[in-house]
Write an enzyme that holds these catalytic residues in place. Sequence first.
Site, mmCIF file in Angstrom:
data_model
loop_
_atom_site.group_PDB
_atom_site.id
_atom_site.type_symbol
_atom_site.label_atom_id
_atom_site.label_comp_id
_atom_site.label_asym_id
_atom_site.label_seq_id
_atom_site.Cartn_x
_atom_site.Cartn_y
_atom_site.Cartn_z
ATOM 1 N N ASP A 145 0.846 -1.205 0.000
ATOM 2 C CA ASP A 145 0.000 0.000 0.000
ATOM 3 C C ASP A 145 0.874 1.245 0.000
ATOM 4 O OD1 ASP A 145 -2.613 1.375 2.157
ATOM 5 O OD2 ASP A 145 -2.347 1.427 -0.021
ATOM 6 N N LYS A 148 2.960 3.323 -5.600
ATOM 7 C CA LYS A 148 2.432 2.325 -6.546
ATOM 8 C C LYS A 148 3.508 1.912 -7.540
ATOM 9 C CE LYS A 148 -0.683 3.417 -3.924
ATOM 10 N NZ LYS A 148 -0.695 2.647 -2.649
ATOM 11 N N ASP A 173 -3.185 -2.977 -2.604
ATOM 12 C CA ASP A 173 -4.212 -1.947 -2.701
ATOM 13 C C ASP A 173 -3.948 -1.102 -3.944
ATOM 14 O OD1 ASP A 173 -5.272 0.936 -0.726
ATOM 15 O OD2 ASP A 173 -6.397 -0.426 -2.008
ATOM 16 N N ASN A 174 -4.981 -0.428 -4.455
ATOM 17 C CA ASN A 174 -4.838 0.628 -5.476
ATOM 18 C C ASN A 174 -4.302 0.177 -6.822
ATOM 19 O OD1 ASN A 174 -3.501 2.011 -2.663
ATOM 20 N ND2 ASN A 174 -5.454 2.756 -3.436
ATOM 21 N N GLU A 203 -11.351 4.126 -1.411
ATOM 22 C CA GLU A 203 -11.806 4.447 -0.046
ATOM 23 C C GLU A 203 -12.687 5.706 -0.043
ATOM 24 O OE1 GLU A 203 -8.658 3.731 -0.846
ATOM 25 O OE2 GLU A 203 -7.272 5.282 -0.237
HETATM 26 N N1 LIG Z 1 8.039 1.844 2.434
HETATM 27 C C1 LIG Z 1 7.874 2.846 1.536
HETATM 28 N N2 LIG Z 1 8.727 2.941 0.493
HETATM 29 C C2 LIG Z 1 8.534 3.923 -0.406
HETATM 30 N N3 LIG Z 1 7.549 4.858 -0.328
HETATM 31 C C3 LIG Z 1 6.717 4.797 0.705
HETATM 32 C C4 LIG Z 1 6.828 3.792 1.665
HETATM 33 N N4 LIG Z 1 5.862 3.988 2.582
HETATM 34 C C5 LIG Z 1 5.165 5.061 2.195
HETATM 35 N N5 LIG Z 1 5.688 5.577 1.091
HETATM 36 C C6 LIG Z 1 5.276 6.824 0.458
HETATM 37 C C7 LIG Z 1 3.976 6.696 -0.261
HETATM 38 O O1 LIG Z 1 2.938 6.382 0.685
HETATM 39 C C8 LIG Z 1 1.616 6.606 0.230
HETATM 40 C C9 LIG Z 1 1.255 5.525 -0.788
HETATM 41 N N6 LIG Z 1 -0.213 5.449 -1.013
HETATM 42 C C10 LIG Z 1 -0.808 6.211 -1.950
HETATM 43 O O2 LIG Z 1 -0.159 6.989 -2.617
HETATM 44 C C11 LIG Z 1 -2.312 6.104 -2.138
HETATM 45 C C12 LIG Z 1 -2.940 7.084 -2.911
HETATM 46 C C13 LIG Z 1 -4.329 7.035 -3.098
HETATM 47 C C14 LIG Z 1 -5.013 8.084 -3.913
HETATM 48 C C15 LIG Z 1 -4.548 9.406 -3.892
HETATM 49 C C16 LIG Z 1 -5.189 10.373 -4.645
HETATM 50 C C17 LIG Z 1 -6.299 10.044 -5.428
HETATM 51 F F1 LIG Z 1 -6.920 10.975 -6.158
HETATM 52 C C18 LIG Z 1 -6.765 8.735 -5.476
HETATM 53 C C19 LIG Z 1 -6.107 7.754 -4.710
HETATM 54 C C20 LIG Z 1 -5.107 6.026 -2.517
HETATM 55 C C21 LIG Z 1 -4.471 5.045 -1.753
HETATM 56 O O3 LIG Z 1 -5.167 4.036 -1.181
HETATM 57 C C22 LIG Z 1 -3.068 5.073 -1.576
HETATM 58 O O4 LIG Z 1 -2.506 4.067 -0.861
HETATM 59 MG MG LIG Z 2 -3.932 2.496 -0.559
#
Ligand SMILES: Nc1ncnc2c1ncn2CCOCCNC(=O)c1cc(-c2ccc(F)cc2)cc(O)c1O
Ligand SMILES: [Mg+2]
Length: 218
Positions: A145, A148, A173-174, A203
């Site tokens: 999650d 992406k 997810d996603n 969500e």
């Molecule tokens: N261990 C690691 N290594 C590298 N990077 C890492 C990390 N741990 C965290 N990060 C940083 C990234 O963390 C957030 C990732 N999640 C999302 O971006 C996300 C975005 C939406 C979304 C946004 C906008 C819309 F319009 C529509 C949907 C919905 C979701 O359910 C999402 O999960």
């Molecule tokens: Mg997500």
Amino acid sequence: SFVSLRQRILSAVQKNATRGDPRSVIRAIDQFCSQKEWAMNVGNEKGCILDSVVSEVNPATVLELGTYCGYSTVRIASLLPPYAKFITLEFNPDFAAVARQVIAWAGLEDKVKIKPCLVEGASSDWIPKIKEQFGIKTFDLVFLDHWKEHYLSDTKLMEECGLLRKGSVLLADNVICPGAPDYVEYVRSSPRYKSHYFRSHLEYTKAEENLWYLGIIE
Ligand SMILES: Nc1ncnc2c1ncn2CCOCCNC(=O)c1cc(-c2ccc(F)cc2)cc(O)c1O
Ligand SMILES: [Mg+2]
């Protein structure tokens, strides 16, 4: 002074949830995000699918990539047996700080190890170290999650590090929104995986979304 969204989510938990009651923490976050402000927690609809996969796999070892505020972390941890080992990797230290407090409010701080990854490409740095760091051989369940565009590279990295075995389950997810097309393409065409998806919605919205389930068969 400016209060960040993650701080407002934490305040909603501290105000509306009962200490030591994980379900009330989940409910407080879902109420806040459906009534006040959207946030990227996996949410209740996909959360129920996540719960059913966790209950079915009944994992002794779990890896979560992308903790955010700890919503899915609390859902997973509240279903794990006491001996289970659960690692969650969060790239953003501010998210990790809030997640720690949300997990503590739920009374689950002893069941989860949050590893703050403090450099970019964080999960790719930490995955190779997990065996030695946490004494974990393979993961029974991985919940993806985080970024992406890291789903595919991190899955390949987990394979290379021998962290996955026949029977391991990956849940992503996603895969539609924001989307992970290269990941879906790779796992669908690989003989190593039996894959299928659970239809759901993004969500707190009505937008189509899927949770992508992968069983490793070889
Ligand atoms: N261990 C690691 N290594 C590298 N990077 C890492 C990390 N741990 C965290 N990060 C940083 C990234 O963390 C957030 C990732 N999640 C999302 O971006 C996300 C975005 C939406 C979304 C946004 C906008 C819309 F319009 C529509 C949907 C919905 C979701 O359910 C999402 O999960
Ligand atoms: Mg997500």
